[in-house]
Design an enzyme around this catalytic site. Structure first.
Site, PDB file in Angstrom:
ATOM      1  N   ASP A   1      -8.721  10.289  10.197  1.00 51.02           N
ATOM      2  CA  ASP A   1      -9.552  11.420  10.608  1.00 51.02           C
ATOM      3  C   ASP A   1     -11.039  11.106  10.438  1.00 51.02           C
ATOM      4  O   ASP A   1     -11.894  11.795  10.994  1.00 51.02           O
ATOM      5  CB  ASP A   1      -9.183  12.674   9.803  1.00 51.02           C
ATOM      6  CG  ASP A   1      -9.295  12.475   8.298  1.00 51.02           C
ATOM      7  OD1 ASP A   1      -9.019  11.356   7.823  1.00 51.02           O
ATOM      8  OD2 ASP A   1      -9.656  13.431   7.587  1.00 51.02           O
TER       9      ASP A   1
ATOM     10  N   GLY B   1       0.825  -1.199   0.000  1.00 51.46           N
ATOM     11  CA  GLY B   1       0.000   0.000   0.000  1.00 51.46           C
ATOM     12  C   GLY B   1       0.863   1.253   0.000  1.00 51.46           C
ATOM     13  O   GLY B   1       2.094   1.187   0.023  1.00 51.46           O
TER      14      GLY B   1
ATOM     15  N   LEU C   1       1.452   3.678   2.275  1.00 48.65           N
ATOM     16  CA  LEU C   1       2.327   3.894   3.428  1.00 48.65           C
ATOM     17  C   LEU C   1       3.415   2.830   3.508  1.00 48.65           C
ATOM     18  O   LEU C   1       4.574   3.138   3.817  1.00 48.65           O
ATOM     19  CB  LEU C   1       1.508   3.927   4.722  1.00 48.65           C
ATOM     20  CG  LEU C   1       2.316   4.117   6.005  1.00 48.65           C
ATOM     21  CD1 LEU C   1       3.110   5.419   5.985  1.00 48.65           C
ATOM     22  CD2 LEU C   1       1.396   4.069   7.232  1.00 48.65           C
TER      23      LEU C   1
ATOM     24  N   LYS D   1     -12.786   1.615  11.004  1.00 52.63           N
ATOM     25  CA  LYS D   1     -11.486   2.043  11.522  1.00 52.63           C
ATOM     26  C   LYS D   1     -11.573   2.318  13.028  1.00 52.63           C
ATOM     27  O   LYS D   1     -10.654   2.000  13.784  1.00 52.63           O
ATOM     28  CB  LYS D   1     -10.980   3.278  10.778  1.00 52.63           C
ATOM     29  CG  LYS D   1     -10.554   3.006   9.338  1.00 52.63           C
ATOM     30  CD  LYS D   1      -9.407   1.991   9.221  1.00 52.63           C
ATOM     31  CE  LYS D   1      -8.098   2.581   9.710  1.00 52.63           C
ATOM     32  NZ  LYS D   1      -6.972   1.610   9.547  1.00 52.63           N
TER      33      LYS D   1
ATOM     34  N   TYR E   1     -16.417   3.128   6.362  1.00 52.93           N
ATOM     35  CA  TYR E   1     -14.957   3.162   6.496  1.00 52.93           C
ATOM     36  C   TYR E   1     -14.562   3.713   7.864  1.00 52.93           C
ATOM     37  O   TYR E   1     -13.766   3.098   8.584  1.00 52.93           O
ATOM     38  CB  TYR E   1     -14.357   4.019   5.377  1.00 52.93           C
ATOM     39  CG  TYR E   1     -12.896   4.373   5.597  1.00 52.93           C
ATOM     40  CD1 TYR E   1     -11.924   3.389   5.654  1.00 52.93           C
ATOM     41  CD2 TYR E   1     -12.505   5.703   5.748  1.00 52.93           C
ATOM     42  CE1 TYR E   1     -10.593   3.712   5.862  1.00 52.93           C
ATOM     43  CE2 TYR E   1     -11.176   6.037   5.942  1.00 52.93           C
ATOM     44  CZ  TYR E   1     -10.220   5.044   6.005  1.00 52.93           C
ATOM     45  OH  TYR E   1      -8.909   5.368   6.224  1.00 52.93           O
TER      46      TYR E   1
ATOM     47  N   TRP F   1      -5.777  12.535   4.692  1.00 52.86           N
ATOM     48  CA  TRP F   1      -5.512  12.964   3.315  1.00 52.86           C
ATOM     49  C   TRP F   1      -4.121  12.537   2.831  1.00 52.86           C
ATOM     50  O   TRP F   1      -3.333  13.358   2.348  1.00 52.86           O
ATOM     51  CB  TRP F   1      -5.678  14.478   3.205  1.00 52.86           C
ATOM     52  CG  TRP F   1      -7.043  15.018   3.499  1.00 52.86           C
ATOM     53  CD1 TRP F   1      -8.027  14.436   4.277  1.00 52.86           C
ATOM     54  CD2 TRP F   1      -7.602  16.256   3.041  1.00 52.86           C
ATOM     55  NE1 TRP F   1      -9.137  15.238   4.321  1.00 52.86           N
ATOM     56  CE2 TRP F   1      -8.916  16.367   3.573  1.00 52.86           C
ATOM     57  CE3 TRP F   1      -7.119  17.284   2.246  1.00 52.86           C
ATOM     58  CZ2 TRP F   1      -9.745  17.457   3.333  1.00 52.86           C
ATOM     59  CZ3 TRP F   1      -7.934  18.371   2.012  1.00 52.86           C
ATOM     60  CH2 TRP F   1      -9.242  18.454   2.543  1.00 52.86           C
TER      61      TRP F   1
END
Length: 282
Positions: free
Chosen positions: A103, A10, A12, A130, A126, A151
Protein backbone atom coordinates in the site's frame (compact mmCIF):
# COMPACT_ATOMS: atom_id res chain seq x y z
CA UNK A 1 2.90 -28.47 -10.04
CA UNK A 2 6.16 -26.94 -8.84
CA UNK A 3 6.08 -23.73 -6.78
CA UNK A 4 9.18 -21.91 -5.60
CA UNK A 5 8.75 -19.58 -2.62
CA UNK A 6 11.48 -16.94 -2.51
CA UNK A 7 12.00 -15.13 0.79
CA UNK A 8 10.92 -18.27 2.63
CA UNK A 9 12.18 -17.14 6.02
CA UNK A 10 10.16 -13.94 6.05
CA UNK A 11 6.70 -13.55 7.50
CA UNK A 12 4.76 -14.42 4.33
CA UNK A 13 7.14 -17.20 3.34
CA UNK A 14 6.61 -18.83 6.73
CA UNK A 15 2.84 -18.37 6.36
CA UNK A 16 2.89 -20.25 3.04
CA UNK A 17 4.99 -22.98 4.66
CA UNK A 18 2.45 -23.17 7.51
CA UNK A 19 -0.38 -24.16 5.12
CA UNK A 20 1.67 -26.01 2.47
CA UNK A 21 0.58 -29.45 3.70
CA UNK A 22 -3.02 -28.53 2.78
CA UNK A 23 -1.95 -28.51 -0.88
CA UNK A 24 -0.55 -32.02 -1.58
CA UNK A 25 -0.87 -31.43 -5.33
CA UNK A 26 1.85 -28.76 -5.13
CA UNK A 27 5.55 -29.48 -4.84
CA UNK A 28 6.93 -26.57 -2.82
CA UNK A 29 10.53 -25.39 -2.68
CA UNK A 30 11.17 -22.84 0.07
CA UNK A 31 14.27 -20.70 -0.48
CA UNK A 32 15.55 -18.20 2.07
CA UNK A 33 18.06 -15.44 1.32
CA UNK A 34 21.02 -17.70 2.13
CA UNK A 35 19.77 -20.32 -0.34
CA UNK A 36 19.03 -17.78 -3.07
CA UNK A 37 20.23 -14.19 -3.44
CA UNK A 38 17.79 -12.64 -5.92
CA UNK A 39 20.22 -9.78 -6.54
CA UNK A 40 22.34 -12.34 -8.46
CA UNK A 41 20.57 -13.35 -11.66
CA UNK A 42 22.94 -16.24 -12.42
CA UNK A 43 22.06 -17.80 -9.07
CA UNK A 44 18.36 -17.61 -9.95
CA UNK A 45 18.99 -19.20 -13.35
CA UNK A 46 20.87 -22.06 -11.71
CA UNK A 47 18.01 -22.76 -9.27
CA UNK A 48 15.36 -22.50 -12.02
CA UNK A 49 17.33 -24.89 -14.24
CA UNK A 50 17.29 -27.48 -11.45
CA UNK A 51 13.72 -27.01 -10.21
CA UNK A 52 11.85 -25.90 -13.37
CA UNK A 53 9.10 -24.10 -11.39
CA UNK A 54 5.64 -23.49 -12.82
CA UNK A 55 5.09 -20.64 -10.35
CA UNK A 56 7.25 -18.40 -8.21
CA UNK A 57 5.96 -16.56 -5.14
CA UNK A 58 8.28 -13.63 -4.50
CA UNK A 59 7.91 -12.98 -0.78
CA UNK A 60 11.43 -11.52 -0.58
CA UNK A 61 11.49 -7.82 0.22
CA UNK A 62 13.37 -5.15 2.11
CA UNK A 63 10.60 -3.99 4.45
CA UNK A 64 12.45 -1.97 7.12
CA UNK A 65 10.55 1.19 6.21
CA UNK A 66 12.54 3.67 8.30
CA UNK A 67 15.95 2.07 7.72
CA UNK A 68 15.32 2.23 3.97
CA UNK A 69 15.60 6.02 4.13
CA UNK A 70 19.34 5.59 4.71
CA UNK A 71 19.90 2.06 3.36
CA UNK A 72 18.74 3.03 -0.12
CA UNK A 73 21.09 0.73 -2.05
CA UNK A 74 20.08 -2.28 0.03
CA UNK A 75 16.36 -1.58 -0.52
CA UNK A 76 17.02 -1.06 -4.23
CA UNK A 77 18.98 -4.30 -4.52
CA UNK A 78 16.16 -6.46 -3.13
CA UNK A 79 13.00 -4.56 -4.07
CA UNK A 80 13.99 -3.44 -7.57
CA UNK A 81 16.96 -5.43 -8.88
CA UNK A 82 15.73 -8.64 -7.26
CA UNK A 83 12.24 -8.24 -8.70
CA UNK A 84 13.66 -7.51 -12.16
CA UNK A 85 16.00 -10.51 -12.02
CA UNK A 86 13.18 -12.84 -11.00
CA UNK A 87 10.97 -11.51 -13.80
CA UNK A 88 13.70 -12.06 -16.40
CA UNK A 89 14.37 -15.62 -15.27
CA UNK A 90 10.66 -16.43 -14.95
CA UNK A 91 10.20 -15.21 -18.53
CA UNK A 92 13.08 -17.39 -19.68
CA UNK A 93 11.71 -20.52 -18.00
CA UNK A 94 7.99 -19.83 -18.64
CA UNK A 95 7.31 -19.45 -14.90
CA UNK A 96 4.33 -17.42 -13.69
CA UNK A 97 5.42 -14.84 -11.10
CA UNK A 98 3.38 -13.85 -8.06
CA UNK A 99 5.02 -10.73 -6.64
CA UNK A 100 4.05 -9.08 -3.36
CA UNK A 101 3.85 -5.30 -3.27
CA UNK A 102 2.50 -2.74 -0.83
CA UNK A 103 0.00 0.00 0.00
CA UNK A 104 3.04 2.29 0.38
CA UNK A 105 3.06 2.81 -3.41
CA UNK A 106 0.24 5.34 -2.80
CA UNK A 107 0.55 8.85 -1.33
CA UNK A 108 -2.22 8.34 1.23
CA UNK A 109 -4.16 11.46 0.24
CA UNK A 110 -7.27 9.61 -0.94
CA UNK A 111 -10.33 9.24 1.29
CA UNK A 112 -11.83 6.16 -0.36
CA UNK A 113 -10.21 2.72 -0.91
CA UNK A 114 -7.45 2.65 -3.50
CA UNK A 115 -8.13 0.88 -6.79
CA UNK A 116 -5.48 -0.94 -8.81
CA UNK A 117 -5.87 1.76 -11.46
CA UNK A 118 -5.18 4.68 -9.11
CA UNK A 119 -1.95 6.54 -9.74
CA UNK A 120 1.00 5.43 -7.65
CA UNK A 121 2.86 8.19 -5.84
CA UNK A 122 5.08 6.69 -3.12
CA UNK A 123 6.33 9.03 -0.40
CA UNK A 124 9.14 6.92 1.08
CA UNK A 125 12.21 5.07 -0.17
CA UNK A 126 10.52 1.78 0.69
CA UNK A 127 7.41 2.74 -1.30
CA UNK A 128 9.45 4.04 -4.22
CA UNK A 129 11.58 0.90 -4.48
CA UNK A 130 8.50 -1.33 -4.30
CA UNK A 131 6.87 0.69 -7.09
CA UNK A 132 10.04 0.50 -9.20
CA UNK A 133 10.01 -3.27 -8.65
CA UNK A 134 6.43 -3.42 -9.93
CA UNK A 135 7.37 -1.43 -13.03
CA UNK A 136 10.41 -3.63 -13.71
CA UNK A 137 8.18 -6.73 -13.70
CA UNK A 138 5.52 -5.10 -15.90
CA UNK A 139 8.19 -4.03 -18.41
CA UNK A 140 9.83 -7.48 -18.48
CA UNK A 141 6.98 -9.99 -18.70
CA UNK A 142 3.25 -10.49 -19.12
CA UNK A 143 2.56 -13.61 -17.01
CA UNK A 144 2.62 -11.98 -13.59
CA UNK A 145 0.32 -11.29 -10.66
CA UNK A 146 1.38 -8.29 -8.58
CA UNK A 147 -0.50 -8.39 -5.28
CA UNK A 148 -0.41 -5.26 -3.15
CA UNK A 149 -1.14 -5.81 0.51
CA UNK A 150 -1.08 -3.83 3.76
CA UNK A 151 -0.25 -3.99 7.48
CA UNK A 152 0.84 -7.63 7.40
CA UNK A 153 0.95 -9.50 10.70
CA UNK A 154 0.93 -13.09 11.96
CA UNK A 155 2.57 -15.43 14.44
CA UNK A 156 5.66 -15.37 12.19
CA UNK A 157 8.51 -12.91 11.77
CA UNK A 158 8.56 -9.32 13.02
CA UNK A 159 5.32 -7.37 12.86
CA UNK A 160 3.13 -4.85 14.68
CA UNK A 161 1.11 -7.43 16.60
CA UNK A 162 4.18 -9.15 18.04
CA UNK A 163 5.75 -5.78 18.86
CA UNK A 164 2.63 -4.67 20.75
CA UNK A 165 2.48 -7.89 22.77
CA UNK A 166 6.18 -7.64 23.59
CA UNK A 167 5.90 -3.99 24.67
CA UNK A 168 2.88 -4.84 26.83
CA UNK A 169 5.12 -7.17 28.83
CA UNK A 170 7.71 -4.44 29.30
CA UNK A 171 5.52 -1.40 29.99
CA UNK A 172 2.38 -0.43 31.87
CA UNK A 173 1.24 2.08 29.23
CA UNK A 174 1.57 2.63 25.48
CA UNK A 175 0.81 5.44 23.01
CA UNK A 176 -0.10 4.47 19.45
CA UNK A 177 -0.79 6.56 16.34
CA UNK A 178 -4.50 7.05 15.67
CA UNK A 179 -4.54 9.19 12.49
CA UNK A 180 -3.14 6.69 9.97
CA UNK A 181 -5.90 4.54 8.51
CA UNK A 182 -5.42 1.19 6.80
CA UNK A 183 -6.27 -2.50 7.01
CA UNK A 184 -4.42 -5.16 9.00
CA UNK A 185 -3.87 -8.33 6.96
CA UNK A 186 -3.15 -11.74 8.36
CA UNK A 187 -0.26 -13.31 6.44
CA UNK A 188 -1.98 -16.71 6.34
CA UNK A 189 -5.02 -15.20 4.60
CA UNK A 190 -2.67 -13.66 2.02
CA UNK A 191 -0.87 -16.99 1.63
CA UNK A 192 -4.20 -18.75 1.00
CA UNK A 193 -5.09 -16.15 -1.62
CA UNK A 194 -1.80 -16.69 -3.44
CA UNK A 195 -2.38 -20.44 -3.57
CA UNK A 196 -5.96 -19.86 -4.75
CA UNK A 197 -4.54 -17.85 -7.66
CA UNK A 198 -2.03 -20.61 -8.43
CA UNK A 199 -4.63 -23.39 -8.29
CA UNK A 200 -7.03 -21.42 -10.51
CA UNK A 201 -4.47 -21.46 -13.35
CA UNK A 202 -5.99 -18.11 -14.30
CA UNK A 203 -4.64 -16.06 -17.19
CA UNK A 204 -6.11 -12.86 -15.75
CA UNK A 205 -2.67 -11.42 -15.13
CA UNK A 206 -2.03 -7.97 -13.71
CA UNK A 207 -2.10 -5.97 -10.49
CA UNK A 208 -4.45 -6.93 -7.65
CA UNK A 209 -5.13 -5.64 -4.16
CA UNK A 210 -5.49 -7.98 -1.21
CA UNK A 211 -5.91 -7.26 2.48
CA UNK A 212 -8.53 -8.24 4.97
CA UNK A 213 -11.71 -6.16 4.82
CA UNK A 214 -12.63 -3.08 6.84
CA UNK A 215 -10.25 -0.46 8.20
CA UNK A 216 -8.85 0.93 11.42
CA UNK A 217 -5.99 3.00 12.79
CA UNK A 218 -2.81 1.63 14.37
CA UNK A 219 -4.37 2.57 17.72
CA UNK A 220 -7.55 0.65 16.84
CA UNK A 221 -5.46 -2.31 15.73
CA UNK A 222 -3.45 -2.28 18.97
CA UNK A 223 -6.64 -2.03 21.04
CA UNK A 224 -8.08 -5.11 19.33
CA UNK A 225 -4.79 -7.03 19.70
CA UNK A 226 -4.84 -6.48 23.46
CA UNK A 227 -8.55 -7.27 23.67
CA UNK A 228 -8.33 -10.67 21.94
CA UNK A 229 -5.16 -11.58 23.83
CA UNK A 230 -6.71 -10.54 27.17
CA UNK A 231 -3.92 -8.05 27.86
CA UNK A 232 -4.60 -5.21 30.28
CA UNK A 233 -2.59 -2.04 29.50
CA UNK A 234 -3.14 1.73 29.51
CA UNK A 235 -3.40 2.59 25.80
CA UNK A 236 -3.46 6.18 24.51
CA UNK A 237 -4.09 7.52 20.99
CA UNK A 238 -1.57 10.01 19.59
CA UNK A 239 -1.08 11.84 16.27
CA UNK A 240 1.56 11.19 13.62
CA UNK A 241 3.04 14.58 14.51
CA UNK A 242 3.58 13.34 18.06
CA UNK A 243 5.45 10.27 16.80
CA UNK A 244 7.69 11.39 13.90
CA UNK A 245 9.48 8.70 11.90
CA UNK A 246 12.22 8.91 9.22
CA UNK A 247 9.86 7.52 6.55
CA UNK A 248 6.55 9.15 5.74
CA UNK A 249 3.57 6.82 6.16
CA UNK A 250 0.36 7.08 4.09
CA UNK A 251 -2.37 8.83 6.06
CA UNK A 252 -4.95 6.60 4.36
CA UNK A 253 -4.04 3.38 2.55
CA UNK A 254 -7.14 1.19 2.52
CA UNK A 255 -7.14 -1.05 -0.57
CA UNK A 256 -10.19 -1.90 -2.67
CA UNK A 257 -10.39 -5.70 -2.97
CA UNK A 258 -13.36 -6.02 -5.35
CA UNK A 259 -11.20 -7.00 -8.35
CA UNK A 260 -9.52 -9.96 -6.65
CA UNK A 261 -12.80 -11.09 -5.02
CA UNK A 262 -14.63 -11.03 -8.35
CA UNK A 263 -11.84 -12.58 -10.46
CA UNK A 264 -11.14 -15.48 -8.10
CA UNK A 265 -14.63 -15.77 -6.59
CA UNK A 266 -13.43 -15.20 -3.04
CA UNK A 267 -15.04 -13.63 0.01
CA UNK A 268 -12.49 -11.89 2.20
CA UNK A 269 -13.03 -11.81 5.95
CA UNK A 270 -12.93 -8.63 8.04
CA UNK A 271 -9.63 -7.77 9.74
CA UNK A 272 -10.98 -8.03 13.30
CA UNK A 273 -12.57 -11.42 12.63
CA UNK A 274 -9.28 -12.66 11.14
CA UNK A 275 -7.39 -11.42 14.19
CA UNK A 276 -9.74 -13.21 16.57
CA UNK A 277 -9.68 -16.40 14.50
CA UNK A 278 -5.91 -16.69 14.28
CA UNK A 279 -5.36 -15.68 17.90
CA UNK A 280 -7.63 -18.56 18.95
CA UNK A 281 -5.85 -20.96 16.58
CA UNK A 282 -2.38 -20.28 17.96
Amino acid sequence: MVVVVVGANGQLGQAVHYIASDYPEIQFHFLGSTALDIAKIEDIKSVWKALKPDFCINAAAYTATDKAETEIEKAQSINVDGAKNLAEVCLLFNTTLLHISTDFVFDGNKKTPYLETDAADPQSVYGKTKREGELAIIKTMKTYFIIRTSWLYSQFGNNFMKTMLRLAQERSSLSVVDDQIGTPTHAVDLAKMLLTIIKSNSKNYGIYHFSNQGNTSWYGFAKKIFEVNHVSIALSPITTAQYPTPAKRPEYSVLDKSKIEKTFKQTIKNWDIALEQYTNEI
